[in-house]
Design an enzyme around this catalytic site. Sequence first.
Site, PDB file in Angstrom:
ATOM      1  N   ARG A 194       0.818  -1.213   0.000  1.00 13.70           N
ATOM      2  CA  ARG A 194       0.000   0.000   0.000  1.00 13.70           C
ATOM      3  C   ARG A 194       0.851   1.263   0.000  1.00 13.70           C
ATOM      4  O   ARG A 194       0.342   2.341  -0.248  1.00 13.70           O
ATOM      5  CB  ARG A 194      -0.916  -0.009   1.230  1.00 13.70           C
ATOM      6  CG  ARG A 194      -1.958  -1.105   1.149  1.00 13.70           C
ATOM      7  CD  ARG A 194      -2.843  -1.151   2.348  1.00 13.70           C
ATOM      8  NE  ARG A 194      -2.133  -1.600   3.530  1.00 13.70           N
ATOM      9  CZ  ARG A 194      -2.716  -2.209   4.577  1.00 13.70           C
ATOM     10  NH1 ARG A 194      -4.017  -2.422   4.580  1.00 13.70           N
ATOM     11  NH2 ARG A 194      -2.014  -2.589   5.612  1.00 13.70           N
TER      12      ARG A 194
ATOM     13  N   HIS B  23       7.711 -21.487  17.458  1.00 11.89           N
ATOM     14  CA  HIS B  23       9.105 -21.947  17.510  1.00 11.89           C
ATOM     15  C   HIS B  23       9.341 -22.952  18.639  1.00 11.89           C
ATOM     16  O   HIS B  23       9.944 -24.004  18.437  1.00 11.89           O
ATOM     17  CB  HIS B  23      10.049 -20.762  17.721  1.00 11.89           C
ATOM     18  CG  HIS B  23       9.884 -19.666  16.708  1.00 11.89           C
ATOM     19  ND1 HIS B  23       9.562 -19.906  15.399  1.00 11.89           N
ATOM     20  CD2 HIS B  23      10.016 -18.316  16.810  1.00 11.89           C
ATOM     21  CE1 HIS B  23       9.495 -18.751  14.741  1.00 11.89           C
ATOM     22  NE2 HIS B  23       9.761 -17.770  15.578  1.00 11.89           N
TER      23      HIS B  23
ATOM     24  N   LYS C 210       4.219 -16.839  10.312  1.00  9.75           N
ATOM     25  CA  LYS C 210       3.583 -16.862  11.613  1.00  9.75           C
ATOM     26  C   LYS C 210       3.448 -15.431  12.140  1.00  9.75           C
ATOM     27  O   LYS C 210       4.204 -14.583  11.694  1.00  9.75           O
ATOM     28  CB  LYS C 210       4.380 -17.712  12.596  1.00  9.75           C
ATOM     29  CG  LYS C 210       5.831 -17.230  12.778  1.00  9.75           C
ATOM     30  CD  LYS C 210       6.261 -17.260  14.200  1.00  9.75           C
ATOM     31  CE  LYS C 210       5.820 -16.084  14.983  1.00  9.75           C
ATOM     32  NZ  LYS C 210       6.843 -15.054  15.201  1.00  9.75           N
TER      33      LYS C 210
ATOM     34  N   GLU D 211      15.930 -14.338  24.681  1.00 10.80           N
ATOM     35  CA  GLU D 211      16.494 -13.258  23.875  1.00 10.80           C
ATOM     36  C   GLU D 211      16.987 -12.155  24.790  1.00 10.80           C
ATOM     37  O   GLU D 211      16.394 -11.894  25.835  1.00 10.80           O
ATOM     38  CB  GLU D 211      15.441 -12.705  22.924  1.00 10.80           C
ATOM     39  CG  GLU D 211      14.984 -13.724  21.910  1.00 10.80           C
ATOM     40  CD  GLU D 211      14.008 -13.118  20.929  1.00 10.80           C
ATOM     41  OE1 GLU D 211      14.453 -12.584  19.909  1.00 10.80           O
ATOM     42  OE2 GLU D 211      12.798 -13.155  21.214  1.00 10.80           O
TER      43      GLU D 211
END
Length: 465
Positions: free
Chosen positions: A44, A224, A132, A200
């Site tokens: 867009r 995951h 995902k 993380e």
Amino acid sequence: MTKAAAPPPPRIVIFGASGDLARRKILPALARLGGDLEVIGAGRSEHSADSFREMVAQTSGSRELARRSRWVSLDYGSIDSYRALGQIVDGAGATVVYYLATPPATFASILDGIKRAGLSRRGDHHRIVVEKPLGHDAESARRLNRQLEQSFSDRQVFRIDHYLAKDTVQNVLALRFSNSLFEPIWNRTMIDTIQITAAEEEGIGTRAGYYDHVGAVRDMLQNHVLQLLALVAMEPPTTFDPVDVRLCKEELLRAVQPLDPTLAVRGQYADYLKAEGVAPDSRRETYAAARVVIENWRWEGVPIFLRTGKCLRRRLTEAVVRFKEAPHLRVGGRRQRGIPTLLVIRFQPDEGILVRIGAKRPGGGFEIVPAGMKLEYRRLGWQELPDAYENVLNEVLSGGHAVFPSAREIERSWEIVDPLLTAWEADGHPEIYPAGSWGPRAADDLVASQGGGRWISSGDEPGTE
Ligand code: BG6
């Protein structure tokens, strides 16, 4: 004899080509793949041909890829847009890949446009890639799968979970099923607990617009982390063909009981609420841990734990398998401290496999100390492991299905996490944890109270540095 004409170059249409995913992952991976692939950015945003090419060059680092790129402005809801796109991509049997790198809320209208413009029923060389999270609960995932099935055959659909394309993740199958050492002891008789961590170090960065609607369960656990669990815990497949491996993962996921909110913990890192774009009173979890119950012959009674989170002590994705302690270790009338054997599958970083054993401390006496045996994956030949997105795109272009979860696996994974989502959305607050820690204290209590002892993070544990 006339020479056969070279096949036309494959074309990849990236919906949302100026978005974060395309810039960070898809375009750089396409540049590394090389070849004569043509990129059609569709979205867009207002791009001119030149500004899009410039963006491709900047983000992928490849002028060559930029030269083979073009931009098409698209109104996702307009059938004419898709018809125009169809004319651009059509070309004597070329492989055409439609990659939906857009927010999930746009999937339905894009799929509808592709279908109505007749772009989907042109054979197996027309393919669709979806990223995902596929749905936001079991019900919406089923709806999305039904919509995909109405337009595309199973062979045309590629559902991405980029963890499956990581080399070290695929290596789980090699470790478990090409070594007679491990499989005979890979069960409730010898295994004490299994813990899977996907930690993380970074926070959500600039992704609040996405993350604050999603959270750790939908972002990491449903996909995951459950895929890692499936590979670690599934039965041996009849063959290693994608169909058989998928069936075994699906069977395993069917045995995984929907998560019990009383055996799960959610956390939010301190200062999450200060990130730009996060709702001021957001209760969104940036950390999730859960005890998993697998009701099958192999795993009956084995406490299994999953955890994932942002802003944790360090980046670390691994599966730790702790074996039962040796039954008897008495020296000079004293019981020796037991050192349970650990098998650590380190997915990232420092990819490899480590076995922590007890060994005699050199010198006099008979003291047992922890010691490690380590396989460094890089030493097997790769200086640099191929990036997961490169593997994914390679598979899509060649039509292979090895690294993609099936529709049924995805739906079952949602069924497993749905009870957490429902309970956490209804009420309560996540526990705030300091950035740089290992997450909420309640997660330590969970493991201790459920027979897991404590969380094991390789590197923090003697013998696993
Ligand atoms: C993505 C999530 O799927 O995986 C991100 O949306 C997460 O939030 C990322 O950071 C982690 O992937 P990797 O390959 O860096 O471990």
